[in-house]
Design an enzyme around this catalytic site. Structure first.
Site, short mmCIF file in Angstrom:
data_model
loop_
_atom_site.label_atom_id
_atom_site.label_comp_id
_atom_site.label_asym_id
_atom_site.label_seq_id
_atom_site.Cartn_x
_atom_site.Cartn_y
_atom_site.Cartn_z
N ARG A 129 50.25 29.92 36.75
CA ARG A 129 49.35 31.08 36.72
C ARG A 129 49.99 32.16 35.86
O ARG A 129 51.19 32.42 36.01
CB ARG A 129 49.17 31.68 38.13
CG ARG A 129 48.48 30.82 39.12
CD ARG A 129 48.80 31.30 40.54
NE ARG A 129 50.24 31.25 40.82
CZ ARG A 129 50.85 31.91 41.80
NH1 ARG A 129 50.16 32.68 42.61
NH2 ARG A 129 52.15 31.81 41.97
N LYS A 184 43.67 18.15 36.09
CA LYS A 184 43.72 19.54 35.66
C LYS A 184 42.35 20.22 35.77
O LYS A 184 42.20 21.29 36.36
CB LYS A 184 44.22 19.60 34.21
CG LYS A 184 44.14 20.96 33.57
CD LYS A 184 45.11 21.93 34.18
CE LYS A 184 44.85 23.33 33.66
NZ LYS A 184 45.93 24.23 33.89
N CYS A 213 41.32 30.74 31.53
CA CYS A 213 41.29 29.37 32.05
C CYS A 213 40.03 29.03 32.85
O CYS A 213 39.26 28.16 32.45
CB CYS A 213 42.53 29.12 32.90
SG CYS A 213 44.05 29.38 31.97
C1 UGA Z 1 44.69 29.50 36.61
C2 UGA Z 1 45.21 28.56 37.71
O1 UGA Z 1 45.42 29.30 38.92
C3 UGA Z 1 46.51 27.88 37.29
O2 UGA Z 1 46.92 26.94 38.29
C4 UGA Z 1 46.28 27.15 35.97
O3 UGA Z 1 47.46 26.52 35.49
C5 UGA Z 1 45.80 28.15 34.92
O4 UGA Z 1 44.57 28.76 35.39
C6 UGA Z 1 45.56 27.42 33.63
O5 UGA Z 1 44.67 26.57 33.58
O6 UGA Z 1 46.33 27.61 32.69
P1 UGA Z 1 45.28 31.99 35.81
O7 UGA Z 1 44.03 31.90 35.01
O8 UGA Z 1 46.53 32.44 35.15
O9 UGA Z 1 45.64 30.54 36.45
O10 UGA Z 1 45.04 32.99 37.01
P2 UGA Z 1 44.60 32.89 38.55
O11 UGA Z 1 45.66 33.49 39.38
O12 UGA Z 1 44.15 31.54 38.90
O13 UGA Z 1 43.34 33.89 38.58
C7 UGA Z 1 42.14 33.63 37.84
C8 UGA Z 1 41.07 34.64 38.16
O14 UGA Z 1 40.61 34.48 39.49
C9 UGA Z 1 41.51 36.11 38.05
O15 UGA Z 1 40.49 36.85 37.41
C10 UGA Z 1 41.66 36.56 39.49
O16 UGA Z 1 41.43 37.93 39.67
C11 UGA Z 1 40.58 35.73 40.17
N1 UGA Z 1 40.81 35.49 41.61
C12 UGA Z 1 41.88 34.76 42.01
C13 UGA Z 1 39.90 35.98 42.54
O17 UGA Z 1 38.90 36.65 42.19
N2 UGA Z 1 40.10 35.71 43.87
C14 UGA Z 1 41.16 34.97 44.30
O18 UGA Z 1 41.27 34.75 45.53
C15 UGA Z 1 42.08 34.48 43.36
#
Ligand code: UGA
Length: 429
Positions: free
Chosen positions: A154, A204, A260
């Site tokens: 992440r 993935k 992502c």
């Molecule tokens: C995501 C995945 O979590 C990783 O495991 C993956 O490797 C990565 O994509 C990728 O494909 O490279 P990332 O996009 O960095 O990671 O961020 P996340 O922490 O997953 O958050 C994504 C979005 O979801 C953010 O906008 C965040 O605010 C939102 N989110 C997350 C929510 O609205 N609620 C939640 O409970 C969690």
């Protein structure tokens, strides 16, 4: 072990730095000469907690090098990781042209057996195509194994996720590369799944889509909670403590963004369609995400009535906490909608101000989070930075024209905010 990493974005650079940290000799390649020059001077092009130190320390120790020459990297490495971007196409598909061109470049410089590992997020069957391409473009008969090794880090927690992964997935076409891949990951001490390349590639897209699905599920619940006068945080906690469900990725809010989830969902829908399956469930996940933003904007317009000439403070511009990444940021989408309605914006982000200035020239950028609310008709929390729980809201309220607070990430305590005199709106509570 000598390792090459082609592509120095989030995945490539963090992987290279972490591999060097556990003792491998790593050469990172990028076609962007300026980026490589910065990296050679110990400057990381992205903000990622812990990454700067790793890059500096391992470069000084001589274990981490940077170059624009794929030839140098291919010739000096036993294992070559591909970590180049796979951007979305207008139809939701995936642009694989960077992967294809790297495969051709590798082919041009191969002088013996190599393991080529794909770390970029790609559609199922890409490893087969990469192997075919390298063999087709090689000068001599080519001896390679192509492995699929998807990344699950992440942004904002990338170093931590790489050093302590939940699992490592290795997709292979034969047994030959398995021992070397296991050896590379031995220092990371995580369960390791060895499977075929197609399954590894699907893992993935399946994982990212499922995480997005969890978020949309929580967001759908938030709409029901609002209508039923219930609290979505209590509902998701009550669900999530069931170990079969889990509490993570059930935070309702403004919806998911970033480079992502939105891209991978569209890609997985498209890939499924090409394979003859209509993934309606994932289309609904996208729909709920878009609706969530619409519902939030409606909440703001309902409370403020006319947005023209209203001054609105926005806390958070990055797509999530701990990053300066603003790609497909829900906060920026919200800012653009508020600007279109004629509002003026005072904005702040702990790390993403520099990048956001370029895309939001109309907004006033405020260096101190405590001062964003000054003279505002409303204050919005748009990104889940923990720093925003420590803003002096009592003082902020005193400086506001009207004390209306929209907490788009459910960061604050509704009772406390009401006791400070705010008209407090959050999501699903
Ligand atoms: C995501 C995945 O979590 C990783 O495991 C993956 O490797 C990565 O994509 C990728 O494909 O490279 P990332 O996009 O960095 O990671 O961020 P996340 O922490 O997953 O958050 C994504 C979005 O979801 C953010 O906008 C965040 O605010 C939102 N989110 C997350 C929510 O609205 N609620 C939640 O409970 C969690």
């Amino acid at each position: 072990m000598n390792i090459a990493i082609i592509g120095t974005g989030y995945v490539g650079l963090v992987t290279g730095a972490c591999f060097a940290e556990v003792g491998y000799h790593v050469i990172c390649v990028d076609c962007d000469a300026r980026k490589i020059e910065h990296l050679q001077h110990g400057e990381s092009p992205i903000y990622e907690p812990g990454l700067d130190d790793l890059v500096k320390r391992n470069a000084q120790a001589g274990r981490l090098r940077f170059t624009t020459s794929t030839q140098e990297a291919v010739e000096q490495s036993e294992v070559i990781f591909i970590a180049v971007p796979t951007p979305p196409l207008p139809d939701g598909g995936v642009d694989l042209s960077y992967i294809e061109s790297v495969a051709r470049e590798i082919a041009a410089h191969l002088d013996g057996y190599r393991i080529v590992v794909d770390k970029s997020t790609v559609p199922v069957r890409t490893a087969e195509k990469v192997a075919e391409t390298i063999k087709r473009y090689g000068r001599n008969p080519i001896d390679i194994d192509v492995v699929s090794n998807p990344e699950f880090l992440r942004e904002g927690f990338a170093v931590e996720d790489l050093m302590k992964p939940d699992r490592i997935v290795i997709g292979v076409g034969s047994d030959r590369p398995v021992a070397a891949m296991k050896a590379i990951y031995a220092p990371f001490d995580a369960p390791l799944i060895v499977t075929d390349t197609n399954s590894a590639e699907l893992i993935k897209h399946a994982a990212n889509s499922f995480l997005a699905l969890k978020i949309s599920y929580a967001n759908a619940l938030s709409a029901i909670c609002e209508a039923a006068h219930a609290d979505v945080k209590a509902v998701t906690q009550g669900m999530g403590l069931d170990r079969r469900i889990g509490t993570q990725f059930l935070n309702a809010g403004l919806g998911f963004g970033g480079s992502c989830f939105p891209k991978d969902l569209s890609a997985f829908i498209k890939i499924s369609e090409q394979l003859g399956y209509d993934f309606r469930l994932l289309k609904e996940v996208q729909q709920i995400n878009a609706d969530q933003m619409r519902r939030f904007v409606k909440k703001i317009t309902h409370a403020l009535w006319v947005l023209k000439e209203k001054r609105i403070g926005v806390l958070g511009l990055a797509f999530k906490q701990n990053t300066d990444d603003i790609r497909t940021s829900p906060s920026l989408e919200l800012c653009r909608q508020l600007l279109r309605e004629g509002a003026t914006l005072r904005v702040h982000d702990p790390k993403a101000m520099e990048k956001a200035r370029v895309v939001l020239p109309e907004a006033t950028f405020v260096e101190d989070a405590n001062l964003v609310a000054e003279g505002c008709d409303a204050l919005v929390i748009a990104t889940e930075w923990p720093e925003f729980t420590r803003v002096d809201y009592a003082q902020a309220r005193r400086t506001m024209r009207t004390p209306i607070l929209f907490d788009g990430r459910n960061l604050l305590d509704p009772v406390e905010m009401k006791s400070l005199g705010f008209i407090y709106h959050s999501v699903g509570r």
